[in-house]
Design an enzyme around this catalytic site. Structure first.
Site, PDB file in Angstrom:
ATOM      1  N   ASP A  67      -9.134  -0.307  -9.198  1.00 35.46           N
ATOM      2  CA  ASP A  67     -10.110  -1.169  -8.535  1.00 35.46           C
ATOM      3  C   ASP A  67     -11.438  -1.214  -9.281  1.00 35.46           C
ATOM      4  OD1 ASP A  67     -10.862   1.448  -7.951  1.00 35.46           O
ATOM      5  OD2 ASP A  67     -10.374   1.321  -5.836  1.00 35.46           O
ATOM      6  N   ASN A 135     -11.293   7.100   5.518  1.00 38.93           N
ATOM      7  CA  ASN A 135     -10.614   6.261   6.516  1.00 38.93           C
ATOM      8  C   ASN A 135      -9.174   5.954   6.109  1.00 38.93           C
ATOM      9  OD1 ASN A 135     -10.918   4.455   4.437  1.00 38.93           O
ATOM     10  ND2 ASN A 135     -12.066   2.924   5.592  1.00 38.93           N
ATOM     11  N   HIS A 137      -8.155   4.775   3.146  1.00 43.11           N
ATOM     12  CA  HIS A 137      -7.917   3.699   2.171  1.00 43.11           C
ATOM     13  C   HIS A 137      -7.356   4.266   0.866  1.00 43.11           C
ATOM     14  CE1 HIS A 137     -12.367   3.763   0.666  1.00 43.11           C
ATOM     15  NE2 HIS A 137     -11.622   4.330  -0.264  1.00 43.11           N
ATOM     16  N   GLU A 142      -8.334  -1.283   2.548  1.00 41.41           N
ATOM     17  CA  GLU A 142      -8.931  -0.769   3.777  1.00 41.41           C
ATOM     18  C   GLU A 142      -7.951  -0.887   4.948  1.00 41.41           C
ATOM     19  OE1 GLU A 142     -11.583   0.812   3.544  1.00 41.41           O
ATOM     20  OE2 GLU A 142     -13.189  -0.193   2.457  1.00 41.41           O
TER      21      GLU A 142
HETATM   22  C1  GLP Z   1     -13.368   5.067  -3.460  1.00 37.09           C
HETATM   23  C2  GLP Z   1     -12.269   4.491  -4.381  1.00 37.09           C
HETATM   24  C3  GLP Z   1     -10.946   5.123  -4.117  1.00 37.09           C
HETATM   25  C4  GLP Z   1     -11.138   6.610  -3.965  1.00 37.09           C
HETATM   26  C5  GLP Z   1     -11.889   6.889  -2.688  1.00 37.09           C
HETATM   27  C6  GLP Z   1     -12.265   8.333  -2.494  1.00 37.09           C
HETATM   28  O1  GLP Z   1     -14.038   4.158  -2.682  1.00 37.09           O
HETATM   29  N1  GLP Z   1     -12.106   3.096  -4.384  1.00 37.09           N
HETATM   30  O2  GLP Z   1     -10.047   4.804  -5.173  1.00 37.09           O
HETATM   31  O3  GLP Z   1      -9.900   7.239  -3.890  1.00 37.09           O
HETATM   32  O4  GLP Z   1     -12.989   6.034  -2.523  1.00 37.09           O
HETATM   33  O5  GLP Z   1     -13.339   8.724  -3.301  1.00 37.09           O
HETATM   34  P1  GLP Z   1     -13.717  10.211  -3.600  1.00 37.09           P
HETATM   35  O6  GLP Z   1     -12.662  10.754  -4.482  1.00 37.09           O
HETATM   36  O7  GLP Z   1     -15.055  10.153  -4.258  1.00 37.09           O
HETATM   37  O8  GLP Z   1     -13.742  10.921  -2.280  1.00 37.09           O
END
Ligand code: GLP
Length: 240
Positions: A67, A135, A137, A142
């Site tokens: 992404d 959440n 995702h 989402e």
């Molecule tokens: C982000 C990314 C995800 C990631 C998630 C968790 O928004 N788009 O790909 O897995 O949130 O992030 P983190 O690893 O910093 O907790």
């Protein structure tokens, strides 16, 4: 689903990295789906160590990122493109032309999604690395995203914007849209390697294991995958 419970972030990162390292030893031209976020940073560090020790090379590896924020240029330090260069690509021998991070231009969103989707559908991903949102995702899929969704531009959930604001000076700077591989694309990978660390992920991991698959919990789409490896630290697995 294989669940590996680790003591802490370091152990999670080493075990996760070892999955990638053994794949690249076995298959030097592997196709990797990669993720951003704080969770996989330790994994990337351990992969770089293995590269420096000449255990692996990225010479023939292709990567596709999950992404990217919309409305942020490639060279912006908040872009996931910049993140990947800083955390992995700058330190290994990957060819620039083999790096793929999605990018959606405001005026050409539909075209840009179609292009990235076509490109990823040409490949068989050997592995997809995933983090998980508080959440549930995955990528930026989402709650409410259909399980047959392919690459699209998403309106980020309020909760995601608040959570991700920790990386920005002000919450108003956090982009409200992102381009992401869809749930269907993610599930096409041969192996899915999901990492989770910290208490804020405990409920999402509990739901991944225990909830019936439903679109309000995007992570439950992974339950039917034939090769899902979940690596959690003690806090993230505390509700299991
Ligand atoms: C982000 C990314 C995800 C990631 C998630 C968790 O928004 N788009 O790909 O897995 O949130 O992030 P983190 O690893 O910093 O907790």
């Amino acid at each position: 689903m294989e669940i590996i419970k680790c003591k802490n972030y370091d152990e999670m990162s080493k075990i996760g990295a070892n999955v990638i390292i053994s794949l690249l030893k076995r298959k030097p031209d592997a196709v990797l789906g990669l993720a951003t976020g704080s969770t996989p940073i330790g994994l990337y560090k351990n992969v770089i160590i293995a590269y420096n020790n000449k255990e692996i090379s990225f010479k023939d590896v292709r990567t596709y990122n999950l992404d990217e924020y919309c409305g942020i240029e490639r060279n912006n330090i908040q872009s996931y493109y910049h993140f990947m260069n800083e955390k992995l690509f700058n330190y290994v021998d990957i060819k620039k032309t083999n790096i793929n991070v999605p990018f959606a231009r405001n005026e050409f969103v539909v075209e840009d999604c179609r292009k990235y989707n076509k490109e990823i559908n040409r490949r068989i991903f050997d592995i997809q690395v995933l983090g998980i949102g508080n959440n549930g995702h995955i990528g930026f899929n989402e709650p409410g995203t259909p399980f047959n969704q392919e690459t699209f531009v998403v309106d980020l959930a309020k909760e995601t914007i608040v959570t991700n604001s920790r990386f920005f000076n002000r919450i108003e700077e956090v982009p409200t849209k992102a381009i992401t591989m869809g749930i269907k694309n993610i599930n096409n990978a041969k192996t899915i390697l999901l990492l989770a660390s910290g208490t804020s992920k405990a409920q999402a991991i509990y739901d991944l294991v225990n909830e019936e698959p439903n679109t309000m919990k995007p992570q439950t789409s992974l339950q039917n995958h034939s090769n899902l490896i979940v690596i959690c630290d003690e806090e993230a697995s505390s509700l299991l």
